[in-house]
Design an enzyme around this catalytic site. Sequence first.
Site, short mmCIF file in Angstrom:
data_model
loop_
_atom_site.label_atom_id
_atom_site.label_comp_id
_atom_site.label_asym_id
_atom_site.label_seq_id
_atom_site.Cartn_x
_atom_site.Cartn_y
_atom_site.Cartn_z
N THR A 61 52.00 47.86 43.50
CA THR A 61 51.19 48.87 44.14
C THR A 61 52.10 49.65 45.01
O THR A 61 52.32 49.31 46.15
CB THR A 61 50.11 48.31 45.04
OG1 THR A 61 49.16 47.73 44.22
CG2 THR A 61 49.38 49.39 45.78
N GLU A 116 51.94 42.64 52.95
CA GLU A 116 50.84 42.42 53.91
C GLU A 116 51.01 41.09 54.64
O GLU A 116 50.83 40.01 54.08
CB GLU A 116 49.50 42.49 53.18
CG GLU A 116 49.19 43.91 52.76
CD GLU A 116 47.98 44.03 51.85
OE1 GLU A 116 47.51 45.17 51.69
OE2 GLU A 116 47.52 43.02 51.32
#
Length: 401
Positions: free
Chosen positions: A193, A274
Amino acid sequence: MSASAGSTESIHLPRGFSFSAVAAGIKASGRLNLALAEAAPGTTAAMFTKNRVIAAPVEIGRKHLRATRAHVHVVIVNSGNANCATGKTGLNRCVRVCRETARLLGIETEQIFPSSTGIIGVPLPVEGIVAKLPELTAAREASEHGVTQFARAIMTTDTRPKLASAQFQAGRKNISILGLAKGSGMIHPQLATMLVYLFTDLATPAELKQCLRAACDETFNCISVDGDTSTNDTVLLLASGQHEIRLGTVRNKFQAALRQVCGSLAEQIVSDGEVVRHVIRLSVEQARSRDEALHLARSIARSLLVKSAWAGADPNWGRILAAIGASGARIHPKKVTIFIGRQVVCRRGVACAFDEAEAHRDLAQPSCDVRIKLRRGRVSVLLLTSDLTTEYVRINADYST
Protein backbone atom coordinates in the site's frame (compact mmCIF):
# COMPACT_ATOMS: atom_id res chain seq x y z
CA MET A 1 27.21 10.25 -5.95
CA SER A 2 25.47 12.26 -3.22
CA ALA A 3 22.22 11.36 -1.52
CA SER A 4 19.69 12.57 1.04
CA ALA A 5 16.79 10.92 2.81
CA GLY A 6 13.92 11.99 5.02
CA SER A 7 15.02 15.60 5.25
CA THR A 8 14.73 18.76 3.17
CA GLU A 9 18.19 19.99 4.22
CA SER A 10 19.89 18.59 1.13
CA ILE A 11 17.13 17.72 -1.33
CA HIS A 12 18.39 17.36 -4.87
CA LEU A 13 15.52 18.92 -6.80
CA PRO A 14 15.44 17.85 -10.47
CA ARG A 15 14.85 20.53 -13.07
CA GLY A 16 11.53 20.70 -14.85
CA PHE A 17 9.13 19.95 -11.98
CA SER A 18 6.86 22.00 -9.73
CA PHE A 19 4.72 20.94 -6.75
CA SER A 20 1.78 22.13 -4.66
CA ALA A 21 -0.71 20.94 -2.05
CA VAL A 22 -3.94 22.13 -0.42
CA ALA A 23 -6.55 20.92 2.06
CA ALA A 24 -9.68 19.92 0.15
CA GLY A 25 -11.81 18.78 3.10
CA ILE A 26 -11.38 15.05 2.49
CA LYS A 27 -9.93 14.45 5.95
CA ALA A 28 -11.80 15.42 9.11
CA SER A 29 -8.49 16.65 10.53
CA GLY A 30 -8.35 19.48 8.01
CA ARG A 31 -4.83 18.52 6.99
CA LEU A 32 -3.39 18.73 3.49
CA ASN A 33 -4.97 16.05 1.31
CA LEU A 34 -4.69 17.11 -2.32
CA ALA A 35 -1.33 17.30 -4.09
CA LEU A 36 -0.11 18.13 -7.57
CA ALA A 37 3.18 17.67 -9.40
CA GLU A 38 3.70 19.22 -12.83
CA ALA A 39 6.41 17.97 -15.18
CA ALA A 40 7.99 19.43 -18.27
CA PRO A 41 7.04 17.31 -21.31
CA GLY A 42 8.89 14.01 -21.05
CA THR A 43 8.53 10.27 -20.62
CA THR A 44 6.87 8.29 -17.82
CA ALA A 45 7.24 4.72 -16.60
CA ALA A 46 4.84 3.10 -14.14
CA MET A 47 4.20 -0.04 -12.12
CA PHE A 48 0.96 -0.90 -10.37
CA THR A 49 -0.64 -3.13 -7.77
CA LYS A 50 -0.96 -6.87 -8.46
CA ASN A 51 -4.28 -6.94 -6.60
CA ARG A 52 -7.07 -7.96 -8.99
CA VAL A 53 -9.34 -5.42 -7.30
CA ILE A 54 -8.07 -2.06 -8.56
CA ALA A 55 -9.13 1.45 -7.71
CA ALA A 56 -10.63 3.90 -10.21
CA PRO A 57 -7.48 6.09 -10.44
CA VAL A 58 -5.33 3.06 -11.29
CA GLU A 59 -7.71 2.14 -14.10
CA ILE A 60 -7.87 5.70 -15.42
CA GLY A 61 -4.12 6.21 -14.98
CA ARG A 62 -3.34 3.15 -17.08
CA LYS A 63 -5.75 4.35 -19.76
CA HIS A 64 -4.10 7.78 -19.87
CA LEU A 65 -0.63 6.28 -20.11
CA ARG A 66 -1.73 4.24 -23.13
CA ALA A 67 -3.44 7.22 -24.76
CA THR A 68 -0.38 9.47 -24.45
CA ARG A 69 2.23 6.75 -25.02
CA ALA A 70 3.50 7.33 -21.48
CA HIS A 71 3.79 11.12 -21.68
CA VAL A 72 2.32 12.37 -18.40
CA HIS A 73 2.35 16.11 -17.74
CA VAL A 74 0.66 16.32 -14.32
CA VAL A 75 0.18 14.00 -11.36
CA ILE A 76 -2.74 14.73 -9.01
CA VAL A 77 -3.12 12.81 -5.76
CA ASN A 78 -5.74 12.81 -3.03
CA SER A 79 -5.41 11.14 0.36
CA GLY A 80 -8.18 10.10 2.73
CA ASN A 81 -10.26 8.35 0.07
CA ALA A 82 -9.14 5.42 -2.13
CA ASN A 83 -11.94 5.82 -4.72
CA CYS A 84 -12.04 2.02 -4.91
CA ALA A 85 -15.13 -0.22 -5.15
CA THR A 86 -17.11 2.88 -6.12
CA GLY A 87 -18.31 1.61 -9.51
CA LYS A 88 -18.92 3.74 -12.58
CA THR A 89 -19.51 6.78 -10.37
CA GLY A 90 -15.96 6.48 -9.01
CA LEU A 91 -14.52 6.30 -12.54
CA ASN A 92 -16.56 9.31 -13.65
CA ARG A 93 -15.49 11.34 -10.64
CA CYS A 94 -11.86 10.48 -11.25
CA VAL A 95 -12.14 11.57 -14.88
CA ARG A 96 -13.84 14.78 -13.81
CA VAL A 97 -10.93 15.68 -11.52
CA CYS A 98 -8.52 15.04 -14.42
CA ARG A 99 -10.65 17.03 -16.87
CA GLU A 100 -11.00 20.06 -14.59
CA THR A 101 -7.29 20.03 -13.76
CA ALA A 102 -6.43 19.85 -17.47
CA ARG A 103 -8.78 22.74 -18.26
CA LEU A 104 -7.09 24.96 -15.68
CA LEU A 105 -3.63 24.12 -17.02
CA GLY A 106 -4.52 24.24 -20.70
CA ILE A 107 -3.54 20.63 -21.46
CA GLU A 108 -5.29 17.41 -22.51
CA THR A 109 -7.22 15.36 -19.94
CA GLU A 110 -5.16 12.28 -20.82
CA GLN A 111 -1.98 14.09 -19.77
CA ILE A 112 -3.20 13.98 -16.16
CA PHE A 113 -2.29 10.96 -14.04
CA PRO A 114 -4.58 10.50 -10.98
CA SER A 115 -3.86 8.69 -7.70
CA SER A 116 -5.90 8.16 -4.55
CA THR A 117 -5.22 6.59 -1.17
CA GLY A 118 -7.39 6.07 1.88
CA ILE A 119 -10.54 4.22 2.83
CA ILE A 120 -12.14 1.84 0.32
CA GLY A 121 -15.82 1.92 -0.69
CA VAL A 122 -16.57 5.57 0.11
CA PRO A 123 -17.61 7.92 -2.74
CA LEU A 124 -14.90 10.40 -3.73
CA PRO A 125 -15.97 13.92 -2.55
CA VAL A 126 -15.42 15.34 -6.01
CA GLU A 127 -17.13 18.72 -5.47
CA GLY A 128 -14.75 19.67 -2.69
CA ILE A 129 -11.75 18.57 -4.75
CA VAL A 130 -12.83 20.46 -7.87
CA ALA A 131 -13.48 23.59 -5.82
CA LYS A 132 -9.87 23.55 -4.62
CA LEU A 133 -8.26 22.93 -8.01
CA PRO A 134 -7.78 26.66 -8.86
CA GLU A 135 -5.91 27.15 -5.59
CA LEU A 136 -3.90 23.97 -6.11
CA THR A 137 -2.80 24.83 -9.65
CA ALA A 138 -1.96 28.42 -8.74
CA ALA A 139 0.24 27.34 -5.81
CA ARG A 140 2.66 25.11 -7.71
CA GLU A 141 6.32 25.96 -7.21
CA ALA A 142 9.70 24.45 -8.03
CA SER A 143 11.00 24.51 -4.48
CA GLU A 144 11.77 22.38 -1.46
CA HIS A 145 8.68 23.83 0.21
CA GLY A 146 6.49 22.59 -2.64
CA VAL A 147 8.13 19.16 -2.40
CA THR A 148 7.52 18.80 1.33
CA GLN A 149 3.93 20.03 1.02
CA PHE A 150 3.29 17.39 -1.64
CA ALA A 151 4.89 14.70 0.55
CA ARG A 152 2.70 15.66 3.52
CA ALA A 153 -0.52 15.84 1.51
CA ILE A 154 -0.30 12.21 0.32
CA MET A 155 0.05 10.79 3.87
CA THR A 156 -2.68 8.67 5.48
CA THR A 157 -1.63 6.75 8.62
CA ASP A 158 1.97 7.72 7.95
CA THR A 159 3.59 9.51 10.88
CA ARG A 160 6.09 11.42 8.75
CA PRO A 161 6.67 12.38 5.11
CA LYS A 162 8.99 10.17 3.09
CA LEU A 163 11.54 11.77 0.79
CA ALA A 164 14.83 10.69 -0.75
CA SER A 165 17.06 12.06 -3.48
CA ALA A 166 20.36 11.36 -5.20
CA GLN A 167 22.59 13.15 -7.64
CA PHE A 168 25.37 12.02 -9.95
CA GLN A 169 27.62 13.68 -12.47
CA ALA A 170 27.37 13.20 -16.22
CA GLY A 171 30.14 15.21 -17.79
CA ARG A 172 29.78 18.71 -16.38
CA LYS A 173 26.13 18.29 -15.45
CA ASN A 174 24.51 17.04 -12.26
CA ILE A 175 21.62 14.63 -12.84
CA SER A 176 19.12 14.47 -9.97
CA ILE A 177 16.55 11.89 -8.88
CA LEU A 178 13.90 12.80 -6.30
CA GLY A 179 11.54 10.31 -4.68
CA LEU A 180 8.39 10.99 -2.63
CA ALA A 181 6.32 8.22 -1.08
CA LYS A 182 3.52 7.33 1.27
CA GLY A 183 2.99 3.98 2.92
CA SER A 184 2.42 2.64 6.40
CA GLY A 185 -0.05 -0.25 6.43
CA MET A 186 -1.22 -2.84 3.87
CA ILE A 187 2.42 -3.27 2.90
CA HIS A 188 3.47 -6.49 1.16
CA PRO A 189 5.54 -7.47 -1.89
CA GLN A 190 4.22 -7.06 -5.45
CA LEU A 191 4.18 -3.45 -4.48
CA ALA A 192 2.47 -2.56 -1.28
CA THR A 193 0.00 0.00 0.00
CA MET A 194 2.08 2.78 -1.22
CA LEU A 195 2.23 5.58 -3.68
CA VAL A 196 5.70 6.42 -4.95
CA TYR A 197 6.59 9.28 -7.28
CA LEU A 198 10.07 9.51 -8.76
CA PHE A 199 11.35 12.51 -10.71
CA THR A 200 14.52 12.93 -12.77
CA ASP A 201 15.84 15.59 -15.16
CA LEU A 202 17.56 13.04 -17.39
CA ALA A 203 16.61 12.98 -21.06
CA THR A 204 13.57 10.83 -21.82
CA PRO A 205 14.89 7.30 -22.40
CA ALA A 206 13.03 4.40 -23.94
CA GLU A 207 14.60 2.13 -21.30
CA LEU A 208 12.93 3.97 -18.41
CA LYS A 209 10.51 1.10 -17.66
CA GLN A 210 13.34 -1.44 -17.51
CA CYS A 211 15.22 0.70 -15.00
CA LEU A 212 12.11 1.17 -12.87
CA ARG A 213 11.25 -2.53 -12.87
CA ALA A 214 14.78 -3.48 -11.80
CA ALA A 215 14.75 -0.92 -8.96
CA CYS A 216 11.30 -2.03 -7.76
CA ASP A 217 12.26 -5.71 -7.77
CA GLU A 218 15.15 -5.00 -5.39
CA THR A 219 13.32 -2.56 -3.11
CA PHE A 220 9.54 -2.08 -3.07
CA ASN A 221 8.92 -5.74 -3.95
CA CYS A 222 11.15 -6.76 -1.04
CA ILE A 223 9.23 -5.19 1.84
CA SER A 224 6.37 -6.46 4.00
CA VAL A 225 4.63 -4.95 7.01
CA ASP A 226 1.32 -6.79 7.37
CA GLY A 227 1.02 -9.12 4.38
CA ASP A 228 -1.81 -7.23 2.66
CA THR A 229 -1.60 -5.88 -0.89
CA SER A 230 -3.45 -2.68 -1.67
CA THR A 231 -5.85 -1.81 -4.49
CA ASN A 232 -4.18 1.52 -5.27
CA ASP A 233 -0.42 0.88 -5.38
CA THR A 234 1.43 2.97 -7.91
CA VAL A 235 5.09 3.66 -8.61
CA LEU A 236 5.55 6.41 -11.18
CA LEU A 237 8.86 7.60 -12.67
CA LEU A 238 8.83 10.84 -14.65
CA ALA A 239 11.78 12.08 -16.74
CA SER A 240 11.64 15.77 -17.71
CA GLY A 241 14.55 15.64 -20.18
CA GLN A 242 15.85 19.00 -18.97
CA HIS A 243 19.39 17.67 -19.30
CA GLU A 244 19.98 16.45 -22.84
CA ILE A 245 21.90 13.37 -21.75
CA ARG A 246 20.67 10.00 -22.92
CA LEU A 247 20.36 7.08 -20.55
CA GLY A 248 22.64 4.84 -22.59
CA THR A 249 25.67 6.95 -21.75
CA VAL A 250 25.07 6.95 -17.97
CA ARG A 251 22.86 3.90 -17.45
CA ASN A 252 24.92 2.31 -14.65
CA LYS A 253 25.10 5.56 -12.70
CA PHE A 254 21.39 6.23 -13.20
CA GLN A 255 20.39 2.70 -12.16
CA ALA A 256 22.54 2.92 -9.03
CA ALA A 257 21.06 6.30 -8.07
CA LEU A 258 17.51 5.12 -8.73
CA ARG A 259 18.14 1.98 -6.66
CA GLN A 260 19.49 4.15 -3.85
CA VAL A 261 16.44 6.44 -3.81
CA CYS A 262 13.98 3.54 -4.00
CA GLY A 263 15.89 1.64 -1.31
CA SER A 264 15.74 4.60 1.04
CA LEU A 265 12.01 5.08 0.47
CA ALA A 266 11.37 1.35 1.02
CA GLU A 267 13.23 1.46 4.35
CA GLN A 268 11.33 4.59 5.40
CA ILE A 269 8.02 2.89 4.58
CA VAL A 270 8.81 -0.19 6.68
CA SER A 271 10.23 1.78 9.61
CA ASP A 272 7.07 3.93 9.58
CA GLY A 273 4.79 0.88 9.36
CA GLU A 274 1.72 1.36 11.50
CA VAL A 275 3.14 1.49 15.05
CA VAL A 276 6.18 -0.59 14.07
CA ARG A 277 8.73 -0.93 16.86
CA HIS A 278 11.23 -3.23 15.21
CA VAL A 279 12.37 -3.42 11.59
CA ILE A 280 13.69 -6.86 10.66
CA ARG A 281 16.25 -7.22 7.91
CA LEU A 282 15.33 -10.74 6.85
CA SER A 283 17.89 -12.49 4.66
CA VAL A 284 17.29 -15.83 2.95
CA GLU A 285 20.61 -17.17 1.69
CA GLN A 286 21.87 -20.13 -0.33
CA ALA A 287 18.56 -20.62 -2.15
CA ARG A 288 18.32 -22.26 -5.57
CA SER A 289 16.59 -19.29 -7.16
CA ARG A 290 15.44 -15.75 -6.43
CA ASP A 291 11.82 -16.89 -6.59
CA GLU A 292 12.47 -19.55 -3.96
CA ALA A 293 14.26 -17.12 -1.65
CA LEU A 294 11.54 -14.49 -2.01
CA HIS A 295 8.79 -17.04 -1.42
CA LEU A 296 10.40 -18.19 1.82
CA ALA A 297 11.10 -14.66 3.02
CA ARG A 298 7.51 -13.62 2.35
CA SER A 299 6.16 -16.72 4.10
CA ILE A 300 8.14 -15.85 7.22
CA ALA A 301 7.18 -12.17 7.03
CA ARG A 302 3.46 -13.07 6.81
CA SER A 303 3.48 -15.30 9.89
CA LEU A 304 1.52 -13.65 12.70
CA LEU A 305 3.27 -15.85 15.25
CA VAL A 306 6.70 -14.80 14.01
CA LYS A 307 5.75 -11.13 13.89
CA SER A 308 4.24 -11.28 17.38
CA ALA A 309 7.48 -12.80 18.70
CA TRP A 310 9.44 -9.97 17.10
CA ALA A 311 7.09 -7.45 18.76
CA GLY A 312 8.15 -8.85 22.13
CA ALA A 313 11.79 -9.25 21.09
CA ASP A 314 11.33 -12.96 21.78
CA PRO A 315 14.05 -15.07 20.08
CA ASN A 316 11.58 -17.87 19.35
CA TRP A 317 13.37 -19.33 16.33
CA GLY A 318 11.02 -22.32 16.26
CA ARG A 319 8.29 -20.12 14.79
CA ILE A 320 10.63 -19.10 11.97
CA LEU A 321 11.50 -22.74 11.26
CA ALA A 322 7.82 -23.68 11.29
CA ALA A 323 6.99 -20.88 8.83
CA ILE A 324 9.75 -22.14 6.52
CA GLY A 325 8.35 -25.67 6.69
CA ALA A 326 4.80 -24.47 6.02
CA SER A 327 5.82 -22.37 3.03
CA GLY A 328 5.54 -25.21 0.54
CA ALA A 329 9.13 -24.72 -0.63
CA ARG A 330 11.00 -27.99 -1.15
CA ILE A 331 13.67 -27.30 1.45
CA HIS A 332 15.39 -29.94 3.59
CA PRO A 333 14.88 -29.08 7.31
CA LYS A 334 18.23 -30.65 8.26
CA LYS A 335 20.04 -28.09 6.11
CA VAL A 336 18.38 -24.97 7.58
CA THR A 337 20.43 -22.71 9.86
CA ILE A 338 18.94 -19.60 11.49
CA PHE A 339 20.77 -16.53 12.83
CA ILE A 340 19.43 -13.76 15.06
CA GLY A 341 21.91 -10.92 15.06
CA ARG A 342 25.33 -12.54 14.92
CA GLN A 343 24.29 -15.71 16.74
CA VAL A 344 23.32 -19.10 15.35
CA VAL A 345 20.08 -20.03 17.14
CA CYS A 346 19.22 -23.13 15.10
CA ARG A 347 21.84 -25.25 13.35
CA ARG A 348 20.80 -27.61 10.56
CA GLY A 349 17.21 -27.77 11.75
CA VAL A 350 18.12 -28.57 15.37
CA ALA A 351 18.22 -26.49 18.55
CA CYS A 352 21.65 -25.30 19.64
CA ALA A 353 23.01 -23.39 22.61
CA PHE A 354 22.96 -19.59 22.29
CA ASP A 355 22.79 -16.53 24.51
CA GLU A 356 19.04 -15.83 24.72
CA ALA A 357 19.57 -12.54 26.55
CA GLU A 358 21.82 -11.30 23.76
CA ALA A 359 19.32 -12.42 21.10
CA HIS A 360 16.57 -10.61 23.01
CA ARG A 361 18.69 -7.44 23.10
CA ASP A 362 19.33 -7.69 19.37
CA LEU A 363 15.61 -8.06 18.58
CA ALA A 364 14.78 -5.21 20.96
CA GLN A 365 16.79 -2.77 18.82
CA PRO A 366 14.98 -0.60 16.25
CA SER A 367 16.53 -2.79 13.55
CA CYS A 368 17.75 -6.39 13.71
CA ASP A 369 19.22 -8.86 11.22
CA VAL A 370 17.63 -12.30 10.92
CA ARG A 371 19.31 -14.69 8.48
CA ILE A 372 18.30 -18.10 7.13
CA LYS A 373 20.78 -20.35 5.32
CA LEU A 374 19.27 -23.12 3.21
CA ARG A 375 22.37 -24.84 1.76
CA ARG A 376 20.57 -25.35 -1.55
CA GLY A 377 22.28 -22.89 -3.90
CA ARG A 378 23.93 -19.50 -4.20
CA VAL A 379 21.04 -17.02 -4.41
CA SER A 380 20.30 -14.56 -1.60
CA VAL A 381 17.44 -12.12 -1.01
CA LEU A 382 17.02 -9.37 1.59
CA LEU A 383 13.45 -8.51 2.61
CA LEU A 384 12.60 -5.67 4.99
CA THR A 385 9.76 -6.48 7.35
CA SER A 386 8.54 -5.63 10.84
CA ASP A 387 6.86 -6.76 14.01
CA LEU A 388 3.10 -6.73 14.69
CA THR A 389 2.05 -4.72 17.74
CA THR A 390 -1.15 -4.36 19.71
CA GLU A 391 -1.28 -0.74 18.58
CA TYR A 392 -1.43 -1.92 14.95
CA VAL A 393 -4.54 -3.92 15.79
CA ARG A 394 -6.09 -0.92 17.55
CA ILE A 395 -5.50 1.43 14.57
CA ASN A 396 -6.96 -1.00 12.05
CA ALA A 397 -9.84 -2.11 14.26
CA ASP A 398 -11.51 1.30 13.95
CA TYR A 399 -9.95 2.71 10.76
CA SER A 400 -13.31 3.54 9.14
CA THR A 401 -15.18 4.54 12.29
